[in-house]
Design a protein around this motif. Structure first.
Motif, short mmCIF file in Angstrom:
data_model
loop_
_atom_site.label_atom_id
_atom_site.label_comp_id
_atom_site.label_asym_id
_atom_site.label_seq_id
_atom_site.Cartn_x
_atom_site.Cartn_y
_atom_site.Cartn_z
N VAL A 72 40.62 99.36 28.89
CA VAL A 72 42.00 99.53 28.43
C VAL A 72 42.96 99.13 29.55
N THR A 73 43.97 98.33 29.19
CA THR A 73 44.97 97.90 30.18
C THR A 73 45.96 99.02 30.47
N ARG A 74 46.49 99.63 29.46
CA ARG A 74 47.42 100.75 29.62
C ARG A 74 47.42 101.60 28.35
N GLU A 75 48.07 102.76 28.44
CA GLU A 75 48.09 103.72 27.34
C GLU A 75 49.50 104.19 27.07
N ASP A 76 49.88 104.22 25.81
CA ASP A 76 51.15 104.79 25.38
C ASP A 76 50.87 106.23 24.92
N SER A 77 51.12 107.17 25.85
CA SER A 77 50.78 108.57 25.57
C SER A 77 51.68 109.18 24.50
N TYR A 78 52.89 108.67 24.34
CA TYR A 78 53.81 109.24 23.34
C TYR A 78 53.31 108.92 21.93
N ASP A 79 52.95 107.66 21.69
CA ASP A 79 52.47 107.24 20.37
C ASP A 79 50.96 107.33 20.23
N GLN A 80 50.26 107.75 21.30
CA GLN A 80 48.80 107.86 21.29
C GLN A 80 48.16 106.52 20.91
N VAL A 81 48.53 105.48 21.67
CA VAL A 81 48.04 104.12 21.42
C VAL A 81 47.44 103.56 22.71
N LEU A 82 46.26 102.92 22.59
CA LEU A 82 45.62 102.22 23.71
C LEU A 82 45.95 100.73 23.59
N ILE A 83 46.27 100.09 24.72
CA ILE A 83 46.72 98.69 24.69
C ILE A 83 45.82 97.84 25.57
N PHE A 84 45.32 96.73 24.97
CA PHE A 84 44.55 95.72 25.70
C PHE A 84 45.40 94.45 25.80
N GLU A 85 45.43 93.83 26.97
CA GLU A 85 46.11 92.55 27.18
C GLU A 85 45.17 91.63 27.95
N SER A 86 45.00 90.41 27.43
CA SER A 86 44.05 89.50 28.07
C SER A 86 44.43 88.05 27.77
N GLU A 87 44.04 87.15 28.69
CA GLU A 87 44.13 85.72 28.41
C GLU A 87 43.04 85.35 27.41
N LEU A 88 43.26 84.25 26.70
CA LEU A 88 42.37 83.89 25.61
C LEU A 88 40.95 83.60 26.08
N HIS A 89 40.76 83.12 27.30
CA HIS A 89 39.43 82.75 27.75
C HIS A 89 38.71 83.88 28.48
N ARG A 90 39.32 85.07 28.53
CA ARG A 90 38.69 86.19 29.24
C ARG A 90 38.14 87.23 28.25
N CYS A 91 37.61 88.34 28.84
CA CYS A 91 37.08 89.49 28.06
C CYS A 91 35.96 89.05 27.11
N ALA A 92 35.09 88.14 27.61
CA ALA A 92 33.91 87.70 26.84
C ALA A 92 34.29 87.13 25.49
N SER A 93 35.41 86.41 25.44
CA SER A 93 35.84 85.80 24.19
C SER A 93 34.93 84.63 23.83
N ARG A 94 34.93 84.26 22.54
CA ARG A 94 34.13 83.14 22.06
C ARG A 94 35.09 82.13 21.42
N MET A 95 34.99 80.88 21.84
CA MET A 95 35.87 79.84 21.31
C MET A 95 35.08 78.92 20.40
N GLU A 96 35.72 78.55 19.27
CA GLU A 96 35.05 77.70 18.28
C GLU A 96 36.07 76.76 17.65
N MET A 97 35.69 75.50 17.46
CA MET A 97 36.54 74.52 16.81
C MET A 97 36.06 74.34 15.38
N THR A 98 36.94 74.56 14.41
CA THR A 98 36.59 74.39 13.00
C THR A 98 37.67 73.57 12.32
#
Length: 422
Positions: free
Chosen positions: A150-176
């Protein structure tokens, strides 16, 4: 003596004769009427006939007799008119008829708990901590976007936030065709609740997809999680009739289905049938959950302990609690659905020790719930719950309760089968 004296005497005697004649019965002739008549002349003396004399005497007796002198026959007649006492053996209370309505279990509804924003070169994912919309908050350390925490947490709204570049966090790229697709895996892998071997929620894996066309139109898709069913049954004791059973949401009947979802509440009723017995009050002394039908097996999780302290709510932050008591011989409580971690199969069993005491007996048994950092009793005596955080030993007043004032029985729910519904 002069003539005046004799005149006075004569007047007094005359008055006495007049008064005496006035008090005579009607059948006895006055003094002035008796001259020259014989005692055998009944008509001359105005004597009544024989039947009239008998009737007169009967009326006179009834008129002048006191209540204590009334004939014994009248008392006997009064006693004979009373209602005859009838005694029968008491009967068992009738069980209310259950409606013949087919049970349709509630289906899991998709939880709108994930939001995705796909940028030109990055992605932002927001995850509600109430992931399954059951009120049970997930822990940030149990959620990841691929291999990114988790990148950060909004404790007021009880929300977890992830922020990442498209090629990171074990992403998979596919051309269709005309699209470039980036796919991320949002993984929720719950661990056992701290200090216990149980899980309150099931794991889930969601695909987060960002599609980019040649003109950079962006769309976002997120699969939605669901939760897990839960089942149970009941048993009873054979001396006094103890019961432990699952009830419908309105507590009117025993539940026809044994299917639940994680996050739902189990409505459980402990009771003792009083029958011809004195008034009884029932308590849940303890409850233990196990993965197999053996109360001494491992893993095991204590739900209720210390003579009636529902510790599950304090250990795991669940909504489990006792409900206010409406009848002495019934005790209702709610347990939030759970399952065992560490790959112990899909079944659990709950074994409870039930205790019944006379309603007026002094006892250490209680029904205590934990909420808002304090213990409360459903019977109003909150001071009985003070020992729930330590050790509620047996007091002298409890040791003085005789066997004629307390009964115990073991009751059983299970197997409880848990199924993933997604």
């Amino acid at each position: 003596m002069g003539a005046g004296y004799w005149l006075s005497v004569t007047l007094v005697l005359y008055n006495i004769i007049i008064q005496t004649d006035a008090k005579r019965p009607p059948w006895f002739p006055r003094t002035s009427d008796r001259n020259g008549l014989g005692l055998s002349d009944r008509s001359a003396f105005n004597l009544p006939e024989k039947d009239d004399v008998v009737e007169f005497h009967a009326e006179s007796l009834q008129k002048w007799q006191s209540p204590a002198q009334q004939p014994v026959q009248s008392k006997q007649k009064l006693q004979g008119s009373t209602k005859q006492m009838v005694w029968r053996f008491p009967t068992m209370p009738a069980k209310p008829a259950e409606p013949n309505v087919p049970f349709v279990p509630k289906k899991a509804e998709p939880a709108d708990s994930v939001a995705v924003r796909c940028g030109e070169a990055d992605v932002q994912v927001e995850v509600k901590r109430d992931f399954f919309r059951t009120g049970q908050l997930i822990q940030p350390k149990h959620v990841s976007l691929g291999d990114c925490p988790v990148t950060r947490e909004d404790s007021y709204d009880q929300v977890l936030i992830f922020e990442s570049e498209l090629h990171r966090c074990a992403s998979r790229m596919e051309m269709t065709g005309d699209e470039l697709v980036y796919t991320f895996s949002l993984v929720y892998q719950p661990k056992a609740v701290d200090g216990s071997p149980i899980l309150r929620t099931s794991g889930a894996t969601l695909d987060i997809v960002c599609r980019y066309s040649r003109v950079h139109n962006v769309s976002s898709d997120g699969l939605k999680p669901t939760w897990v069913p839960f089942v149970a049954t009941k048993t009873a004791d054979e001396v006094l009739v103890f019961n432990l059973r699952l009830m419908t949401d309105d507590w009117k009947f025993e539940r026809a289905s044994n299917i639940y979802y994680l996050g739902n509440m189990l409505h459980i009723e402990a009771s003792v049938v009083q029958s011809n017995h004195m008034l009884l009050r029932v308590f849940v002394h303890s409850c233990v959950a196990t993965a197999v039908p053996n109360v001494n097996s491992s893993p095991r999780y204590s739900l209720i302990e210390n003579h009636g302290c529902l510790v599950d709510a304090k250990l795991t932050g669940s909504r489990s609690k006792f409900l206010p008591r409406a009848e002495d011989n019934r005790l209702k409580f709610e347990l939030e659905a759970f399952r065992f971690a560490q790959g112990h199969g899909q079944s659990i069993y709950i074994t409870c020790q039930l205790v019944a005491t006379t309603a007026l007996a002094k006892t250490d048994h209680k029904a205590c719930s934990y909420s808002v950092d304090r213990w409360t009793s459903v019977d109003g005596n909150d001071e009985a719950c003070f020992c729930c955080d330590t050790n509620c030993g047996i007091s002298r007043k409890a040791r003085d309760v005789s066997r004629d004032e307390q009964w115990e029985s073991e009751a059983f729910l299970g197997p409880i089968v848990i199924k993933d519904a997604y």
